[in-house]
Scaffold this motif. Structure first.
Motif, PDB file in Angstrom:
ATOM      1  N   GLU A 117     -60.357 -39.639  36.883  1.00  0.00           N
ATOM      2  CA  GLU A 117     -58.965 -39.450  36.479  1.00  0.00           C
ATOM      3  C   GLU A 117     -58.032 -39.607  37.664  1.00  0.00           C
ATOM      4  OE1 GLU A 117     -58.252 -35.894  34.272  1.00  0.00           O
ATOM      5  OE2 GLU A 117     -59.613 -36.462  32.635  1.00  0.00           O
ATOM      6  N   GLU A 118     -58.431 -39.098  38.814  1.00  0.00           N
ATOM      7  CA  GLU A 118     -57.590 -39.213  40.003  1.00  0.00           C
ATOM      8  C   GLU A 118     -57.349 -40.683  40.358  1.00  0.00           C
ATOM      9  OE1 GLU A 118     -58.061 -38.202  44.733  1.00  0.00           O
ATOM     10  OE2 GLU A 118     -58.675 -36.660  43.290  1.00  0.00           O
ATOM     11  N   LEU A 119     -58.396 -41.486  40.282  1.00  0.00           N
ATOM     12  CA  LEU A 119     -58.256 -42.904  40.603  1.00  0.00           C
ATOM     13  C   LEU A 119     -57.394 -43.630  39.574  1.00  0.00           C
ATOM     14  CD1 LEU A 119     -61.903 -43.646  41.767  1.00  0.00           C
ATOM     15  CD2 LEU A 119     -59.864 -43.438  43.202  1.00  0.00           C
ATOM     16  N   ARG A 120     -57.542 -43.272  38.300  1.00  0.00           N
ATOM     17  CA  ARG A 120     -56.702 -43.892  37.280  1.00  0.00           C
ATOM     18  C   ARG A 120     -55.238 -43.489  37.468  1.00  0.00           C
ATOM     19  NH1 ARG A 120     -58.261 -46.124  32.810  1.00  0.00           N
ATOM     20  NH2 ARG A 120     -59.512 -47.247  34.346  1.00  0.00           N
ATOM     21  N   ILE A 121     -54.999 -42.244  37.840  1.00  0.00           N
ATOM     22  CA  ILE A 121     -53.639 -41.795  38.132  1.00  0.00           C
ATOM     23  C   ILE A 121     -53.048 -42.641  39.257  1.00  0.00           C
ATOM     24  CG2 ILE A 121     -52.315 -39.901  39.186  1.00  0.00           C
ATOM     25  CD1 ILE A 121     -54.128 -37.983  37.536  1.00  0.00           C
ATOM     26  N   GLN A 122     -53.843 -42.917  40.288  1.00  0.00           N
ATOM     27  CA  GLN A 122     -53.354 -43.751  41.386  1.00  0.00           C
ATOM     28  C   GLN A 122     -53.006 -45.155  40.891  1.00  0.00           C
ATOM     29  OE1 GLN A 122     -56.148 -43.682  44.639  1.00  0.00           O
ATOM     30  NE2 GLN A 122     -56.185 -41.456  44.729  1.00  0.00           N
ATOM     31  N   GLU A 123     -53.826 -45.708  40.005  1.00  0.00           N
ATOM     32  CA  GLU A 123     -53.544 -47.028  39.452  1.00  0.00           C
ATOM     33  C   GLU A 123     -52.202 -47.034  38.714  1.00  0.00           C
ATOM     34  OE1 GLU A 123     -56.396 -49.431  37.304  1.00  0.00           O
ATOM     35  OE2 GLU A 123     -57.985 -48.088  37.958  1.00  0.00           O
ATOM     36  N   VAL A 124     -51.994 -46.049  37.855  1.00  0.00           N
ATOM     37  CA  VAL A 124     -50.748 -45.984  37.080  1.00  0.00           C
ATOM     38  C   VAL A 124     -49.552 -45.846  38.009  1.00  0.00           C
ATOM     39  CG1 VAL A 124     -49.434 -44.641  35.385  1.00  0.00           C
ATOM     40  CG2 VAL A 124     -51.888 -45.036  35.038  1.00  0.00           C
ATOM     41  N   MET A 125     -49.688 -45.033  39.046  1.00  0.00           N
ATOM     42  CA  MET A 125     -48.585 -44.838  39.985  1.00  0.00           C
ATOM     43  C   MET A 125     -48.251 -46.122  40.731  1.00  0.00           C
ATOM     44  SD  MET A 125     -49.496 -41.036  41.397  1.00  0.00           S
ATOM     45  CE  MET A 125     -48.104 -40.966  42.517  1.00  0.00           C
ATOM     46  N   CYS A 126     -49.277 -46.886  41.095  1.00  0.00           N
ATOM     47  CA  CYS A 126     -49.021 -48.170  41.752  1.00  0.00           C
ATOM     48  C   CYS A 126     -48.305 -49.126  40.804  1.00  0.00           C
ATOM     49  CB  CYS A 126     -50.338 -48.786  42.231  1.00  0.00           C
ATOM     50  SG  CYS A 126     -51.060 -47.960  43.667  1.00  0.00           S
ATOM     51  N   HIS A 127     -48.699 -49.115  39.537  1.00  0.00           N
ATOM     52  CA  HIS A 127     -48.020 -49.974  38.569  1.00  0.00           C
ATOM     53  C   HIS A 127     -46.567 -49.540  38.385  1.00  0.00           C
ATOM     54  CE1 HIS A 127     -47.448 -52.795  35.349  1.00  0.00           C
ATOM     55  NE2 HIS A 127     -47.062 -51.826  34.540  1.00  0.00           N
ATOM     56  N   CYS A 128     -46.329 -48.241  38.377  1.00  0.00           N
ATOM     57  CA  CYS A 128     -44.955 -47.737  38.279  1.00  0.00           C
ATOM     58  C   CYS A 128     -44.095 -48.288  39.405  1.00  0.00           C
ATOM     59  CB  CYS A 128     -44.950 -46.208  38.337  1.00  0.00           C
ATOM     60  SG  CYS A 128     -45.609 -45.366  36.895  1.00  0.00           S
ATOM     61  N   TYR A 129     -44.615 -48.218  40.619  1.00  0.00           N
ATOM     62  CA  TYR A 129     -43.851 -48.700  41.770  1.00  0.00           C
ATOM     63  C   TYR A 129     -43.625 -50.205  41.674  1.00  0.00           C
ATOM     64  CZ  TYR A 129     -42.132 -49.004  46.536  1.00  0.00           C
ATOM     65  OH  TYR A 129     -41.337 -49.223  47.633  1.00  0.00           O
TER      66      TYR A 129
END
Length: 282
Positions: A117-129
């Motif tokens: 989940e932590e890694l997926r959260i990082q993916e979503v945050m990168c997409h947000c940026y």
């Protein structure tokens, strides 16, 4: 104004991670911008922090009334990467928005329940940026300062038409990430709120939907459901009602000179349905 800038400069130069520091400090502009997830998280977690707001005039060192008259030193030159936000507490002094979000999310339990989940959260945050600032992001096509008017207008029309590197393409990425979560929770990752949701909410609601409400609800109805799901959470509703800044980007003549849209309070009003009036709580 010059005195105010000099006072701020002295205050900023005195900031540092200090074990004796009683209250964290967040430094950002007097707009929603990209600090919304940080401020909403701190608000929801009940953190007592000092918020130093900087205007465009103070940041760039010249008046934003069109005259561009110098009024003092550029505060931006005092930051390690010439960008904000900046966050300082007893342990850290951070100047990258994604790193600040990750640090605070871990500290306050909004970073998932497993490494996956932590890694997926990082993916979503990168997409947000990327959806805002990457070469195909919304900021680039909304930014018109210094561009020939015809070029800026055509660039914006192309972005909104669809296809490669478009408004629709960026939203499709969010839809796919949301679809990867098979828990049925309505959150981006896992079964509960995470920093991925706060970051995605800001980008989807305050940037993309505010930019073109009709297009957003037409091409991404599932994302409209999603941002409303996040908005009704007590902490988020309370923050929007009581703490959120009135404009996404710089208002007034300076903002209008820089941007096609997203510089007025009206653009942020009524984007979602809020929950009943509660106290802030995660």
């Amino acid at each position: 104004l010059r005195e105010r800038i000099e006072e701020l400069a002295a205050q900023l130069q005195g900031l540092a991670a200090d074990g004796a520091r009683a209250r964290p400090v967040l430094v950002y502009f007097d707009i929603v911008g990209i600090a919304w997830p940080i401020r909403c998280l701190l608000h929801a977690a009940g953190v007592d922090y000092e918020y130093i707001q900087i205007t465009a005039e103070e940041w760039f060192g010249f008046r934003q009334d069109g005259s561009e008259e110098p009024v003092g030193p550029k505060l931006k030159d005092l930051f390690v990467n010439t960008h904000i936000p900046r966050y300082v507490d007893a342990d850290v002094d951070l100047s990258q928005s994604l790193v600040i979000m990750q640090y605070l999310a871990k500290k306050h339990g909004l970073y998932g329940d497993s490494l996956t989940e932590e890694l997926r959260i990082q993916e979503v945050m990168c997409h947000c940026y990327d959806a805002v600032f990457q070469f195909s992001g919304l900021f680039r096509v909304n930014f018109k300062y210094g561009k020939p008017r015809d070029h800026a207008d055509e660039e914006l029309k192309k972005f909104l038409r669809g296809g490669q590197n478009s408004y629709q393409m960026q939203l499709a990425g969010f839809t796919r990430y949301l679809g990867l979560n098979k828990t049925g929770s309505g959150f981006m990752v896992g079964t509960r709120l995470s920093i991925a949701d706060l970051h995605a909410f800001n980008v989807l609601a305050n940037w993309f939907k505010a930019f073109d409400r009709a297009l957003f609800t037409t091409v991404a109805p599932e994302l409209d459901v999603y941002i409303n799901h996040i908005a009704v959470l007590p902490a988020v509703s309370h923050y929007i009602r009581h703490k959120q800044e009135p404009t996404l980007w710089f208002p007034g003549e300076f903002g209008a000179k820089m941007m096609h849209r997203l510089t007025t309070p009206e653009e942020l009003q009524g984007l979602t349905t809020l929950g009943p009036e509660p106290g802030p709580a995660l």
